[in-house]
Design a protein around this motif. Structure first.
Motif, PDB file in Angstrom:
ATOM      1  N   PRO A  38       0.832  -1.207   0.000  1.00  0.00           N
ATOM      2  CA  PRO A  38       0.000   0.000   0.000  1.00  0.00           C
ATOM      3  C   PRO A  38       0.862   1.251   0.000  1.00  0.00           C
ATOM      4  O   PRO A  38       1.910   1.294   0.662  1.00  0.00           O
ATOM      5  N   PRO A  39       0.460   2.265  -0.735  1.00  0.00           N
ATOM      6  CA  PRO A  39       1.262   3.498  -0.779  1.00  0.00           C
ATOM      7  C   PRO A  39       1.267   4.174   0.589  1.00  0.00           C
ATOM      8  O   PRO A  39       0.314   4.030   1.361  1.00  0.00           O
ATOM      9  N   PRO A  40       2.322   4.896   0.909  1.00  0.00           N
ATOM     10  CA  PRO A  40       2.375   5.590   2.198  1.00  0.00           C
ATOM     11  C   PRO A  40       1.280   6.647   2.278  1.00  0.00           C
ATOM     12  O   PRO A  40       0.887   7.234   1.257  1.00  0.00           O
ATOM     13  N   LEU A  41       0.769   6.876   3.475  1.00  0.00           N
ATOM     14  CA  LEU A  41      -0.285   7.870   3.646  1.00  0.00           C
ATOM     15  C   LEU A  41       0.280   9.266   3.415  1.00  0.00           C
ATOM     16  O   LEU A  41       1.395   9.569   3.827  1.00  0.00           O
ATOM     17  N   PRO A  42      -0.496  10.134   2.759  1.00  0.00           N
ATOM     18  CA  PRO A  42      -0.007  11.501   2.546  1.00  0.00           C
ATOM     19  C   PRO A  42       0.085  12.251   3.865  1.00  0.00           C
ATOM     20  O   PRO A  42      -0.786  12.116   4.732  1.00  0.00           O
ATOM     21  N   THR A  43       1.134  13.004   4.016  1.00  0.00           N
ATOM     22  CA  THR A  43       1.319  13.780   5.242  1.00  0.00           C
ATOM     23  C   THR A  43       1.135  15.275   5.008  1.00  0.00           C
ATOM     24  O   THR A  43       0.926  16.028   5.961  1.00  0.00           O
ATOM     25  N   ALA A  44       1.210  15.706   3.767  1.00  0.00           N
ATOM     26  CA  ALA A  44       1.026  17.126   3.454  1.00  0.00           C
ATOM     27  C   ALA A  44      -0.455  17.482   3.562  1.00  0.00           C
ATOM     28  O   ALA A  44      -1.317  16.756   3.074  1.00  0.00           O
ATOM     29  N   ILE A  45      -0.740  18.602   4.204  1.00  0.00           N
ATOM     30  CA  ILE A  45      -2.109  19.052   4.402  1.00  0.00           C
ATOM     31  C   ILE A  45      -2.343  20.292   3.533  1.00  0.00           C
ATOM     32  O   ILE A  45      -1.646  21.291   3.660  1.00  0.00           O
ATOM     33  N   ASP A  46      -3.329  20.223   2.662  1.00  0.00           N
ATOM     34  CA  ASP A  46      -3.680  21.354   1.811  1.00  0.00           C
ATOM     35  C   ASP A  46      -4.486  22.348   2.645  1.00  0.00           C
ATOM     36  O   ASP A  46      -5.593  22.036   3.097  1.00  0.00           O
ATOM     37  N   THR A  47      -3.952  23.533   2.835  1.00  0.00           N
ATOM     38  CA  THR A  47      -4.618  24.530   3.674  1.00  0.00           C
ATOM     39  C   THR A  47      -5.526  25.464   2.891  1.00  0.00           C
ATOM     40  O   THR A  47      -6.131  26.368   3.474  1.00  0.00           O
ATOM     41  N   ASP A  48      -5.627  25.251   1.586  1.00  0.00           N
ATOM     42  CA  ASP A  48      -6.487  26.104   0.755  1.00  0.00           C
ATOM     43  C   ASP A  48      -7.911  25.546   0.798  1.00  0.00           C
ATOM     44  O   ASP A  48      -8.181  24.459   0.275  1.00  0.00           O
ATOM     45  N   ILE A  49      -8.820  26.293   1.388  1.00  0.00           N
ATOM     46  CA  ILE A  49     -10.196  25.826   1.554  1.00  0.00           C
ATOM     47  C   ILE A  49     -10.880  25.621   0.215  1.00  0.00           C
ATOM     48  O   ILE A  49     -11.790  24.785   0.098  1.00  0.00           O
ATOM     49  N   THR A  50     -10.451  26.338  -0.815  1.00  0.00           N
ATOM     50  CA  THR A  50     -11.109  26.221  -2.122  1.00  0.00           C
ATOM     51  C   THR A  50     -10.732  24.936  -2.848  1.00  0.00           C
ATOM     52  O   THR A  50     -11.395  24.573  -3.816  1.00  0.00           O
ATOM     53  N   HIS A  51      -9.684  24.253  -2.393  1.00  0.00           N
ATOM     54  CA  HIS A  51      -9.287  22.984  -3.000  1.00  0.00           C
ATOM     55  C   HIS A  51     -10.078  21.851  -2.357  1.00  0.00           C
ATOM     56  O   HIS A  51     -10.073  21.704  -1.134  1.00  0.00           O
ATOM     57  N   GLU A  52     -10.742  21.056  -3.172  1.00  0.00           N
ATOM     58  CA  GLU A  52     -11.565  19.951  -2.675  1.00  0.00           C
ATOM     59  C   GLU A  52     -12.431  20.403  -1.496  1.00  0.00           C
ATOM     60  O   GLU A  52     -12.334  19.865  -0.385  1.00  0.00           O
ATOM     61  N   PRO A  53     -13.284  21.394  -1.705  1.00  0.00           N
ATOM     62  CA  PRO A  53     -14.097  21.914  -0.589  1.00  0.00           C
ATOM     63  C   PRO A  53     -15.050  20.883   0.002  1.00  0.00           C
ATOM     64  O   PRO A  53     -15.520  21.051   1.132  1.00  0.00           O
ATOM     65  N   GLU A  54     -15.317  19.805  -0.751  1.00  0.00           N
ATOM     66  CA  GLU A  54     -16.177  18.745  -0.210  1.00  0.00           C
ATOM     67  C   GLU A  54     -15.492  17.991   0.927  1.00  0.00           C
ATOM     68  O   GLU A  54     -16.150  17.217   1.654  1.00  0.00           O
ATOM     69  N   ASN A  55     -14.178  18.207   1.091  1.00  0.00           N
ATOM     70  CA  ASN A  55     -13.433  17.573   2.178  1.00  0.00           C
ATOM     71  C   ASN A  55     -12.922  18.607   3.180  1.00  0.00           C
ATOM     72  O   ASN A  55     -11.886  18.405   3.823  1.00  0.00           O
ATOM     73  N   VAL A  56     -13.646  19.704   3.311  1.00  0.00           N
ATOM     74  CA  VAL A  56     -13.324  20.715   4.322  1.00  0.00           C
ATOM     75  C   VAL A  56     -14.559  20.908   5.200  1.00  0.00           C
ATOM     76  O   VAL A  56     -15.623  21.291   4.712  1.00  0.00           O
ATOM     77  N   LEU A  57     -14.416  20.595   6.482  1.00  0.00           N
ATOM     78  CA  LEU A  57     -15.501  20.765   7.441  1.00  0.00           C
ATOM     79  C   LEU A  57     -15.374  22.129   8.100  1.00  0.00           C
ATOM     80  O   LEU A  57     -14.303  22.474   8.612  1.00  0.00           O
ATOM     81  N   LEU A  58     -16.450  22.893   8.095  1.00  0.00           N
ATOM     82  CA  LEU A  58     -16.475  24.212   8.716  1.00  0.00           C
ATOM     83  C   LEU A  58     -17.307  24.148   9.989  1.00  0.00           C
ATOM     84  O   LEU A  58     -18.458  23.691   9.963  1.00  0.00           O
TER      85      LEU A  58
END
Length: 233
Positions: A38-58
């Protein structure tokens, strides 16, 4: 009379005995090669709310602050799906942070406000992963049963690596951590901070209006009669 096998026969027998062992080792190696790592889990966190907004909880809090959490389905797909489902149902709206320990974490997600409740959905199977409990980490609460996470989650104030691989990490705060820091402390707090509204950034819901403090009563200007009737000591 003792029967003695020729040396060649003994060598052949040894080869026949060893052959299955070599075959098993080869099968294991072939099986390991056929099973993709299995590929390693991503550790970088995208802090731009406009990127993949369906995966941003407000989370819009009762103190007027908005907290944005990057949900990471790559870390815990079923837990992320649960959070999104409940947020879409309005489940978290009006819930308090019922357990807030200074220097540790703030916990919410219980409609009873006691730490004993949850949603009507079934409990989740654990998805423990290698993500560390850093400042701003969002992780699922549970009982002593590893497979008892349901709706409650907590946000970590400071790193707590002792929790790693024991609780399912599913996201990280990407903005508004100052509002998390300001959540009222207590178990439960005397004046608990509430989630006024929980939504996904893709829904484009505006933050609710901050509560307006009641205006102080206006002072009535004294009349001439009041001044004439005033007495001094």
């Amino acid at each position: 009379m003792k029967f003695r096998l020729p040396l060649t026969a003994l060598m052949l027998g040894a080869a026949l005995v060893a052959a299955p062992a070599f075959a098993k080792d080869k099968d294991k190696k072939d099986e390991a090669a056929a099973t993709p790592t299995p590929p390693p889990l991503p550790t970088a966190i995208d802090t731009d709310i406009t990127h993949e907004p369906e995966n941003v909880l407000l989370l819009d809090l009762s103190d007027g602050g908005r907290v944005a959490i990057r949900l990471m389905p790559q870390w815990a797909p079923h837990h992320v799906e649960r959070i999104k489902t409940l947020a879409g149902q309005g489940f978290y709206n009006g819930q308090i942070f019922h357990r807030v320990i200074d220097g540790f974490m703030a916990q919410t997600g219980d409609p009873t406000g006691t730490g004993q409740g949850g949603s009507q959905l079934p409990d989740l199977q654990a998805e423990f992963n290698s993500m560390p409990h850093l400042r701003g980490t969002v992780s699922m609460a549970r009982t002593n049963d590893p497979n008892s996470a349901n709706s409650q989650f907590f946000i970590v104030f400071y790193p707590r690596f002792a929790l790693d691989k024991k609780y399912t990490v599913f996201g990280r705060v990407i903005s508004g951590m100052q509002y998390v820091d300001a959540i009222h402390r207590g178990e439960p707090p005397e004046d608990p901070t509430k989630i006024v509204q929980a939504s996904l950034a893709s829904e484009n819901k505006p933050a609710p209006a901050a509560p307006v403090a009641p205006a102080a009563p206006a002072l009535k200007a004294p009349s001439v009669s009041d001044l004439n009737n005033s007495q001094s000591n």
